[in-house]
Design a protein around this motif. Structure first.
Motif, PDB file in Angstrom:
ATOM      1  N   ALA A 193       0.803  -1.259   0.147  1.00 35.52           N
ATOM      2  CA  ALA A 193       0.159  -0.160  -0.045  1.00 35.52           C
ATOM      3  C   ALA A 193       0.805   1.134   0.116  1.00 35.52           C
ATOM      4  CB  ALA A 193      -0.884  -0.016   1.145  1.00 35.52           C
ATOM      5  N   VAL A 194       1.913   1.235   0.782  1.00 33.41           N
ATOM      6  CA  VAL A 194       2.889   2.316   0.600  1.00 33.41           C
ATOM      7  C   VAL A 194       3.292   2.680  -0.780  1.00 33.41           C
ATOM      8  CG1 VAL A 194       5.082   3.264   1.775  1.00 33.41           C
ATOM      9  CG2 VAL A 194       3.670   2.116   3.277  1.00 33.41           C
ATOM     10  N   ASP A 195       3.715   1.605  -1.468  1.00 34.17           N
ATOM     11  CA  ASP A 195       4.593   1.679  -2.945  1.00 34.17           C
ATOM     12  C   ASP A 195       3.458   2.233  -3.828  1.00 34.17           C
ATOM     13  OD1 ASP A 195       6.557   0.711  -1.851  1.00 34.17           O
ATOM     14  OD2 ASP A 195       6.250  -1.305  -2.568  1.00 34.17           O
ATOM     15  N   SER A 196       2.135   2.242  -3.393  1.00 36.66           N
ATOM     16  CA  SER A 196       1.161   2.958  -4.356  1.00 36.66           C
ATOM     17  C   SER A 196       0.768   4.447  -4.104  1.00 36.66           C
ATOM     18  CB  SER A 196      -0.182   2.003  -4.116  1.00 36.66           C
ATOM     19  OG  SER A 196      -1.028   2.355  -2.897  1.00 36.66           O
ATOM     20  N   ILE A 197       1.482   5.065  -2.997  1.00 33.47           N
ATOM     21  CA  ILE A 197       1.302   6.449  -2.783  1.00 33.47           C
ATOM     22  C   ILE A 197       2.295   7.121  -3.853  1.00 33.47           C
ATOM     23  CG2 ILE A 197       1.932   8.184  -0.984  1.00 33.47           C
ATOM     24  CD1 ILE A 197       1.310   6.076   1.316  1.00 33.47           C
ATOM     25  N   PRO A 198       1.883   8.110  -4.330  1.00 34.14           N
ATOM     26  CA  PRO A 198       2.714   8.931  -5.324  1.00 34.14           C
ATOM     27  C   PRO A 198       3.889   9.701  -4.613  1.00 34.14           C
ATOM     28  CG  PRO A 198       0.478   9.467  -5.780  1.00 34.14           C
ATOM     29  CD  PRO A 198       0.347   8.747  -4.614  1.00 34.14           C
ATOM     30  N   ALA A 199       4.874   9.468  -5.358  1.00 40.06           N
ATOM     31  CA  ALA A 199       6.334  10.148  -4.520  1.00 40.06           C
ATOM     32  C   ALA A 199       6.136  11.592  -4.472  1.00 40.06           C
ATOM     33  CB  ALA A 199       7.432   9.552  -5.607  1.00 40.06           C
ATOM     34  N   HIS A 200       5.480  12.313  -5.430  1.00 37.94           N
ATOM     35  CA  HIS A 200       5.561  13.593  -5.338  1.00 37.94           C
ATOM     36  C   HIS A 200       4.953  14.262  -3.862  1.00 37.94           C
ATOM     37  CE1 HIS A 200       1.253  14.707  -5.916  1.00 37.94           C
ATOM     38  NE2 HIS A 200       1.196  13.604  -6.758  1.00 37.94           N
ATOM     39  N   ILE A 201       4.089  13.349  -3.278  1.00 38.60           N
ATOM     40  CA  ILE A 201       3.609  13.867  -1.948  1.00 38.60           C
ATOM     41  C   ILE A 201       4.496  13.849  -1.098  1.00 38.60           C
ATOM     42  CG2 ILE A 201       1.899  13.142  -0.081  1.00 38.60           C
ATOM     43  CD1 ILE A 201       0.141  12.021  -2.307  1.00 38.60           C
ATOM     44  N   TRP A 213       8.798  11.102  10.849  1.00 44.21           N
ATOM     45  CA  TRP A 213       7.739  10.981  11.596  1.00 44.21           C
ATOM     46  C   TRP A 213       6.141  11.576  11.114  1.00 44.21           C
ATOM     47  CZ3 TRP A 213       4.798   8.032  14.464  1.00 44.21           C
ATOM     48  CH2 TRP A 213       3.941   8.455  15.220  1.00 44.21           C
ATOM     49  N   GLU A 214       6.557  12.921  10.906  1.00 49.16           N
ATOM     50  CA  GLU A 214       5.335  13.796  10.317  1.00 49.16           C
ATOM     51  C   GLU A 214       4.939  13.192   9.181  1.00 49.16           C
ATOM     52  OE1 GLU A 214       6.494  17.879  12.354  1.00 49.16           O
ATOM     53  OE2 GLU A 214       7.324  17.256  10.471  1.00 49.16           O
ATOM     54  N   GLN A 215       5.786  12.624   8.066  1.00 53.02           N
ATOM     55  CA  GLN A 215       5.476  12.121   6.834  1.00 53.02           C
ATOM     56  C   GLN A 215       4.571  10.780   7.190  1.00 53.02           C
ATOM     57  OE1 GLN A 215       8.762  11.655   4.109  1.00 53.02           O
ATOM     58  NE2 GLN A 215       9.765  13.623   5.212  1.00 53.02           N
ATOM     59  N   PHE A 216       5.037  10.153   8.015  1.00 50.22           N
ATOM     60  CA  PHE A 216       4.276   8.928   8.045  1.00 50.22           C
ATOM     61  C   PHE A 216       3.052   9.063   9.081  1.00 50.22           C
ATOM     62  CE2 PHE A 216       3.034   5.690  11.345  1.00 50.22           C
ATOM     63  CZ  PHE A 216       3.246   4.439  10.655  1.00 50.22           C
ATOM     64  N   ARG A 217       2.872  10.134   9.731  1.00 51.28           N
ATOM     65  CA  ARG A 217       1.491  10.283  10.671  1.00 51.28           C
ATOM     66  C   ARG A 217       0.485  11.012   9.661  1.00 51.28           C
ATOM     67  NH1 ARG A 217       0.887  14.373  15.527  1.00 51.28           N
ATOM     68  NH2 ARG A 217      -1.350  14.291  15.719  1.00 51.28           N
ATOM     69  N   HIS A 218       1.058  11.770   8.826  1.00 50.85           N
ATOM     70  CA  HIS A 218       0.143  12.599   7.985  1.00 50.85           C
ATOM     71  C   HIS A 218       0.030  12.371   6.469  1.00 50.85           C
ATOM     72  CE1 HIS A 218      -0.347  15.394  11.314  1.00 50.85           C
ATOM     73  NE2 HIS A 218       0.951  15.788  11.119  1.00 50.85           N
ATOM     74  N   LEU A 223      -3.027   7.263   4.205  1.00 59.00           N
ATOM     75  CA  LEU A 223      -3.303   6.703   2.874  1.00 59.00           C
ATOM     76  C   LEU A 223      -3.263   5.224   2.823  1.00 59.00           C
ATOM     77  CD1 LEU A 223      -1.568   9.192   0.745  1.00 59.00           C
ATOM     78  CD2 LEU A 223      -3.910   8.953   0.948  1.00 59.00           C
ATOM     79  N   THR A 224      -2.923   4.610   3.775  1.00 58.18           N
ATOM     80  CA  THR A 224      -2.634   2.989   3.781  1.00 58.18           C
ATOM     81  C   THR A 224      -3.712   2.640   5.334  1.00 58.18           C
ATOM     82  OG1 THR A 224      -0.899   3.237   5.611  1.00 58.18           O
ATOM     83  CG2 THR A 224      -0.523   2.954   3.118  1.00 58.18           C
ATOM     84  N   TRP A 225      -4.594   3.323   5.628  1.00 55.11           N
ATOM     85  CA  TRP A 225      -5.521   2.905   6.788  1.00 55.11           C
ATOM     86  C   TRP A 225      -6.653   1.861   6.486  1.00 55.11           C
ATOM     87  CZ3 TRP A 225      -4.829   3.874  11.562  1.00 55.11           C
ATOM     88  CH2 TRP A 225      -5.821   3.853  12.609  1.00 55.11           C
ATOM     89  N   ASP A 226      -6.926   1.820   5.164  1.00 56.67           N
ATOM     90  CA  ASP A 226      -7.843   0.544   4.760  1.00 56.67           C
ATOM     91  C   ASP A 226      -7.191  -0.607   4.955  1.00 56.67           C
ATOM     92  OD1 ASP A 226      -9.739   2.539   4.422  1.00 56.67           O
ATOM     93  OD2 ASP A 226      -9.808   2.555   2.297  1.00 56.67           O
ATOM     94  N   VAL A 227      -5.858  -0.654   4.586  1.00 58.32           N
ATOM     95  CA  VAL A 227      -5.008  -1.936   4.422  1.00 58.32           C
ATOM     96  C   VAL A 227      -4.747  -2.407   5.842  1.00 58.32           C
ATOM     97  CG1 VAL A 227      -2.893  -3.130   3.600  1.00 58.32           C
ATOM     98  CG2 VAL A 227      -4.137  -1.266   2.047  1.00 58.32           C
ATOM     99  N   PHE A 228      -4.447  -1.627   6.673  1.00 62.07           N
ATOM    100  CA  PHE A 228      -4.242  -1.593   7.967  1.00 62.07           C
ATOM    101  C   PHE A 228      -5.617  -2.107   8.623  1.00 62.07           C
ATOM    102  CE2 PHE A 228      -4.530   0.088  12.354  1.00 62.07           C
ATOM    103  CZ  PHE A 228      -3.867  -0.863  13.038  1.00 62.07           C
ATOM    104  N   ALA A 229      -6.580  -1.771   8.398  1.00 62.45           N
ATOM    105  CA  ALA A 229      -7.786  -2.153   9.009  1.00 62.45           C
ATOM    106  C   ALA A 229      -7.974  -3.647   8.614  1.00 62.45           C
ATOM    107  CB  ALA A 229      -9.031  -1.412   8.563  1.00 62.45           C
TER     108      ALA A 229
END
Length: 314
Positions: A193-201, A213-218, A223-229
C-alpha cells in the motif's frame, strides 16, 4: 393540410421499467449462486450447527452414546483452570502479539521506504511465512533448549543459562516466535500500500520540512489505513486459533502434551480430544463456540475502532 390543422405527435412507447428486467436477472443469478450456497451450507453451516449441538452433550466420538448436558459444558468451563489459563493466554497473544507485530510493521514502513534494496529486505522478512509453522516452532524450541544454541552462546559470554522452556518464560518465547514469524507478512501487505502512494507527495512534504515521523503520521498512515484495517482483522482471526507453533515449540514433535502455561484455547481443545483416554468432544465443542463468539465480537470491535473516512487523492 391547413394552417389550423393540429399535427398529432407519434405515439411514444412507455418507458421500460428497470424492474421488469429484475426477475430475469434473478433467474440467471441463482444458478451461479446455488452451487456455492450448497457447498457453504454443507461444509460450514451444517458442521457448525452440529458442533453447537455437540457442545450441549457429553460425547466421546463416533460409536459412543451422546448424553444431553445442556449448558453444563459451558458452566464447567468457568471452573476449569486449564480453560481459563488457555483463554487468557490466547487474549494476551492476540493483544500483546498484535501490538508488537504492528509496532514493528509501522517501524518498517518508516525505514524501508527510504533505503535501497527494500524489496530484498521485504522478501527476507516474508520468508518465515512460507515455512511451516510446525518447522518454525520446532526450530525455535531446539534453539531455546536447555542445551541449545542460545544457552551455549550465553555460556560463552559468561552468563548463566536461562530456562527458556520453563513455566515462567515459555509463553513469552512463544509470543516472540510468533511475532518473528508473522511480522514479515504484514510488512509485505502494508508496504504494497505504501508503494502505491505517489512520490511527489513525499517530495512536497520534504520541501516544507516535514520529518519522517510527520510524513508517516500525515501521509503514510492515512493513505494506508484501509489496508491496516484489513490487516488488523486478519491478525485477530489468525491469532485466536494459534495451534501448530505452540505444539511444535513445546513438544519438539514428540507425543507429549504442552505445559499448561503455554496452552492456547486451540491447544486445550486438542488436549481434550487427543490427550485423554476418553475424548471429551462436548467440552471441546463448547470451547469452540465460546471462541467463535469472542472472535466475532473482537472483529466487530476492530472494525469499529479502525473505521475512518476514506482518504482519496485528488
Amino acid at each position: 393540410m391547413g394552417a389550423g390543422t393540429l399535427i398529432q405527435a407519434p405515439p411514444v412507447a412507455p418507458p421500460v421499467k428497470a424492474r421488469a428486467l429484475r426477475p430475469g436477472r434473478e433467474r440467471a443469478f441463482w444458478p451461479f449462486l446455488l452451487p456455492a450456497l450448497v457447498a457453504y451450507t454443507a461444509l460450514f453451516v451444517a458442521p457448525s450447527l452440529f458442533g453447537f449441538w455437540v457442545s450441549l452433550n457429553a460425547w466421546a466420538g463416533p460409536g459412543s452414546e451422546m448424553t444431553w448436558r445442556g449448558l453444563d459444558n459451558y458452566l464447567a468451563l468457568l471452573s476449569d483452570d486449564a480453560f481459563r489459563t488457555s483463554f487468557v493466554n490466547t487474549f494476551v497473544l492476540a493483544l500483546a502479539g498484535g501490538g508488537l507485530v504492528f509496532g514493528f510493521t509501522f517501524l518498517s514502513m518508516m525505514v524501508l521506504r527510504h533505503i535501497k534494496g527494500r524489496a530484498f529486505i521485504r522478501s527476507v522478512m516474508f520468508l518465515p511465512m512460507i515455512i511451516s509453522m510446525i518447522a518454525v516452532g520446532a526450530a525455535i524450541g531446539f534453539l531455546l533448549n536447555p542445551e541449545g544454541v542460545v544457552n551455549t552462546a550465553l555460556g560463552w559470554l559468561g552468563l548463566d543459562p536461562q530456562p527458556w522452556l520453563g513455566p515462567d518464560l515459555v509463553f513469552r518465547c512463544i509470543v516472540g516466535g510468533l511475532v518473528w514469524s508473522s511480522t514479515g507478512f504484514y510488512v509485505a501487505l502494508m508496504m504494497s500500500a505504501v508503494d502505491s502512494i505517489p512520490a511527489h507527495i513525499y517530495e512536497d512534504a520534504q520541501i516544507v520540512g516535514a520529518t519522517r515521523w510527520e510524513q508517516f503520521r500525515h501521509i503514510t498512515l492515512p493513505l494506508t489505513w484501509d489496508v491496516f484495517a484489513v490487516s488488523a482483522v486478519l491478525w485477530v482471526v489468525n491469532s485466536l486459533k494459534i495451534f501448530e507453533i505452540v505444539l511444535a515449540f513445546t513438544t519438539g514433535g514428540t507425543p507429549g502434551s504442552p505445559p499448561l502455561q503455554a496452552r492456547t484455547v486451540a491447544v486445550q481443545q486438542y488436549s481434550l480430544v487427543a490427550g485423554n483416554a476418553i475424548p471429551q468432544l462436548g467440552n471441546a465443542a463448547a470451547m469452540g463456540v465460546v471462541v467463535l463468539l469472542v472472535t466475532a465480537v473482537l472483529i466487530a470491535l476492530t472494525r469499529r475502532i479502525t473505521r475512518r473516512e476514506r482518504v482519496e487523492l485528488s
